[in-house]
Design a protein around this motif. Sequence first.
Motif, PDB file in Angstrom:
ATOM      1  N   ILE A  74      69.992  52.532 -70.255  1.00  0.00           N
ATOM      2  CA  ILE A  74      68.912  52.687 -71.119  1.00  0.00           C
ATOM      3  C   ILE A  74      67.801  52.189 -70.683  1.00  0.00           C
ATOM      4  N   ILE A  75      68.165  50.753 -70.041  1.00  0.00           N
ATOM      5  CA  ILE A  75      67.004  50.015 -69.393  1.00  0.00           C
ATOM      6  C   ILE A  75      66.224  50.530 -68.458  1.00  0.00           C
ATOM      7  N   LEU A  76      66.709  51.166 -68.403  1.00  0.00           N
ATOM      8  CA  LEU A  76      66.246  51.757 -66.461  1.00  0.00           C
ATOM      9  C   LEU A  76      65.557  52.555 -66.701  1.00  0.00           C
ATOM     10  N   ALA A  77      65.902  53.607 -68.060  1.00  0.00           N
ATOM     11  CA  ALA A  77      64.623  54.541 -69.184  1.00  0.00           C
ATOM     12  C   ALA A  77      63.346  53.693 -68.802  1.00  0.00           C
ATOM     13  N   GLY A  78      63.847  52.416 -70.019  1.00  0.00           N
ATOM     14  CA  GLY A  78      62.108  51.678 -70.510  1.00  0.00           C
ATOM     15  C   GLY A  78      61.528  50.841 -68.953  1.00  0.00           C
ATOM     16  N   LEU A  79      62.585  50.214 -67.483  1.00  0.00           N
ATOM     17  CA  LEU A  79      61.782  49.556 -67.330  1.00  0.00           C
ATOM     18  C   LEU A  79      60.786  50.990 -66.122  1.00  0.00           C
ATOM     19  N   GLN A  80      61.223  51.990 -65.839  1.00  0.00           N
ATOM     20  CA  GLN A  80      60.820  53.147 -65.426  1.00  0.00           C
ATOM     21  C   GLN A  80      59.040  53.292 -66.390  1.00  0.00           C
ATOM     22  N   GLY A  81      59.115  53.531 -67.792  1.00  0.00           N
ATOM     23  CA  GLY A  81      58.463  53.149 -68.531  1.00  0.00           C
ATOM     24  C   GLY A  81      57.071  52.574 -68.416  1.00  0.00           C
ATOM     25  N   ILE A  82      57.262  51.403 -67.425  1.00  0.00           N
ATOM     26  CA  ILE A  82      56.197  50.854 -67.360  1.00  0.00           C
ATOM     27  C   ILE A  82      55.005  51.311 -66.849  1.00  0.00           C
ATOM     28  N   ASP A  83      53.345  50.545 -67.541  1.00  0.00           N
ATOM     29  CA  ASP A  83      52.834  50.396 -66.049  1.00  0.00           C
ATOM     30  C   ASP A  83      52.875  49.903 -65.295  1.00  0.00           C
TER      31      ASP A  83
ATOM     32  N   ALA B 291      46.240  37.986 -60.239  1.00  0.00           N
ATOM     33  CA  ALA B 291      46.299  36.863 -60.580  1.00  0.00           C
ATOM     34  C   ALA B 291      47.279  35.570 -60.830  1.00  0.00           C
ATOM     35  N   GLY B 292      47.754  36.052 -60.229  1.00  0.00           N
ATOM     36  CA  GLY B 292      49.133  34.665 -59.010  1.00  0.00           C
ATOM     37  C   GLY B 292      50.149  34.777 -59.970  1.00  0.00           C
ATOM     38  N   ALA B 293      50.680  35.785 -60.572  1.00  0.00           N
ATOM     39  CA  ALA B 293      51.724  35.316 -61.137  1.00  0.00           C
ATOM     40  C   ALA B 293      53.334  35.463 -60.880  1.00  0.00           C
ATOM     41  N   SER B 294      53.517  34.547 -60.759  1.00  0.00           N
ATOM     42  CA  SER B 294      55.286  34.695 -59.963  1.00  0.00           C
ATOM     43  C   SER B 294      56.308  35.967 -59.469  1.00  0.00           C
ATOM     44  N   ARG B 295      57.039  36.541 -59.340  1.00  0.00           N
ATOM     45  CA  ARG B 295      57.784  37.722 -60.010  1.00  0.00           C
ATOM     46  C   ARG B 295      58.745  36.681 -61.019  1.00  0.00           C
ATOM     47  N   TRP B 296      59.445  35.756 -61.546  1.00  0.00           N
ATOM     48  CA  TRP B 296      59.798  35.394 -62.559  1.00  0.00           C
ATOM     49  C   TRP B 296      59.016  35.080 -63.960  1.00  0.00           C
ATOM     50  N   GLU B 297      57.521  34.554 -63.039  1.00  0.00           N
ATOM     51  CA  GLU B 297      56.363  35.937 -64.522  1.00  0.00           C
ATOM     52  C   GLU B 297      56.348  37.325 -64.681  1.00  0.00           C
ATOM     53  N   GLN B 298      56.159  37.263 -63.487  1.00  0.00           N
ATOM     54  CA  GLN B 298      55.964  38.901 -63.691  1.00  0.00           C
ATOM     55  C   GLN B 298      57.144  38.828 -64.638  1.00  0.00           C
ATOM     56  N   PHE B 299      58.631  39.077 -64.745  1.00  0.00           N
ATOM     57  CA  PHE B 299      59.282  39.420 -65.452  1.00  0.00           C
ATOM     58  C   PHE B 299      59.112  39.247 -66.781  1.00  0.00           C
ATOM     59  N   ARG B 300      58.723  37.914 -66.772  1.00  0.00           N
ATOM     60  CA  ARG B 300      58.805  37.086 -68.578  1.00  0.00           C
ATOM     61  C   ARG B 300      57.928  37.727 -69.247  1.00  0.00           C
ATOM     62  N   LEU B 301      56.956  37.620 -68.538  1.00  0.00           N
ATOM     63  CA  LEU B 301      55.322  38.434 -69.337  1.00  0.00           C
ATOM     64  C   LEU B 301      55.581  39.882 -69.390  1.00  0.00           C
ATOM     65  N   ILE B 302      55.838  40.511 -68.489  1.00  0.00           N
ATOM     66  CA  ILE B 302      55.419  42.178 -68.780  1.00  0.00           C
ATOM     67  C   ILE B 302      56.872  42.954 -68.138  1.00  0.00           C
ATOM     68  N   THR B 303      57.381  42.191 -67.755  1.00  0.00           N
ATOM     69  CA  THR B 303      59.279  43.837 -67.784  1.00  0.00           C
ATOM     70  C   THR B 303      59.904  42.664 -69.183  1.00  0.00           C
ATOM     71  N   LEU B 304      60.491  42.094 -69.315  1.00  0.00           N
ATOM     72  CA  LEU B 304      60.520  41.397 -71.010  1.00  0.00           C
ATOM     73  C   LEU B 304      60.278  42.183 -72.121  1.00  0.00           C
ATOM     74  N   PRO B 305      58.692  41.648 -72.182  1.00  0.00           N
ATOM     75  CA  PRO B 305      58.589  42.615 -73.331  1.00  0.00           C
ATOM     76  C   PRO B 305      57.823  43.940 -73.062  1.00  0.00           C
ATOM     77  N   GLN B 306      58.262  44.501 -72.184  1.00  0.00           N
ATOM     78  CA  GLN B 306      57.891  46.440 -71.993  1.00  0.00           C
ATOM     79  C   GLN B 306      59.382  46.734 -72.699  1.00  0.00           C
ATOM     80  N   VAL B 307      60.253  46.090 -72.227  1.00  0.00           N
ATOM     81  CA  VAL B 307      61.808  47.217 -72.516  1.00  0.00           C
ATOM     82  C   VAL B 307      62.230  46.049 -73.280  1.00  0.00           C
ATOM     83  N   MET B 308      61.937  44.797 -74.143  1.00  0.00           N
ATOM     84  CA  MET B 308      62.341  45.108 -75.893  1.00  0.00           C
ATOM     85  C   MET B 308      62.576  46.228 -76.043  1.00  0.00           C
ATOM     86  N   PRO B 309      62.300  46.644 -76.778  1.00  0.00           N
ATOM     87  CA  PRO B 309      61.972  48.112 -77.639  1.00  0.00           C
ATOM     88  C   PRO B 309      63.612  48.766 -77.130  1.00  0.00           C
ATOM     89  N   VAL B 310      63.487  48.737 -76.322  1.00  0.00           N
ATOM     90  CA  VAL B 310      64.675  49.948 -75.284  1.00  0.00           C
ATOM     91  C   VAL B 310      66.306  49.005 -75.390  1.00  0.00           C
TER      92      VAL B 310
END
Length: 318
Positions: free
Chosen positions: A203-212, A222-241
């Motif tokens: 289910i989460i994989l479906a959400g991950l593959q839908g992220i722009d 913008a210089g975001a680290s991998r952790w910041e990309q996960f916290r600010l982009i990945t996690l909010p984007q997959v939160m519904p699924v």
Amino acid sequence: MNTTGTIRQTIATVNNWIENRTESQFAYFMLFPVLLVFSVLALWPVLYTLETSLYADSFSQFRGEFIGLSNYTELVTGGRDSVLIRPFIDLGNPFQSILPVTLMFTAVTVVFATILGFVQALVLNGTYRGRSIVRVAVLLPWAVPIVVQGMIFYLLFIPAGAGTDLVNSLGLMGSQPLNESVTAFAIVSLADIWVSAPFIALIILAGLQGIDQNLYQVGKVAGASRWEQFRLITLPQVMPVLMIAMLLKSLMSMRVYGLIDATTNCSTVPSLTCGVVGTFNGSLYGTSAALAFITAILIGLVSVGYLIKYGNSSTGGI
């Protein structure tokens, strides 16, 4: 007027009635047959179970005398503990009583299966050589039949099992971990997490593959680290699924039976479903129906809780 004329007039009347409806009224009209079938197939068994739970147990007939809510009050106060394998509520021994075990099992398995499923989804979403083999290896536990899943952990943790030798050498468990409530609870929880994490990962994989992917490019600029990309982009984007996955996992954990029965025979890890099956097999239909309805109420409360907390469609919730 002949029969053909009557049919044509009826069709014309129906067509005129449909054309005069608004779009919303027509949608409700089309949904009515589905709602009617749903009411018969879904609600009627629940109401029948509720009605059965209001009658006393009887060995001579399906239902004894009408006793109202006595089955429920006696379950909560311990009046039915004599006919259950384990007490319904015993906060002094939470790993040995039905309701605390069910709630703890649900909480533990949902949390750890979600974490493991998220990690698996991130691994499956990567691009590397041998990804197909990794996907098969990750999804295999979920594809195995429930009885086989339970037997694997039963054989691992019998007195001469490989798992028993390992945990015993580390001093984590005794020589018969399936015979003790706490260690048996840990083993069954581990088995359920191992089995259900791939389902959550899908289910989460479906959400991950839908992220722009442009969002990550912007993050890198913008210089975001991998952790910041996960916290600010990945996690909010997959939160519904993610919320949908946690809801489905919560419902599955509250009604789990096959895995517990295959691993411990419901003897050291009691649950609501074990209680339902055990009392039903003992012809205690009133008590069994009360336990089943309590299970349905808890599942309904969990569903409503998720909908209230995360059901805002404007934010992409459930």
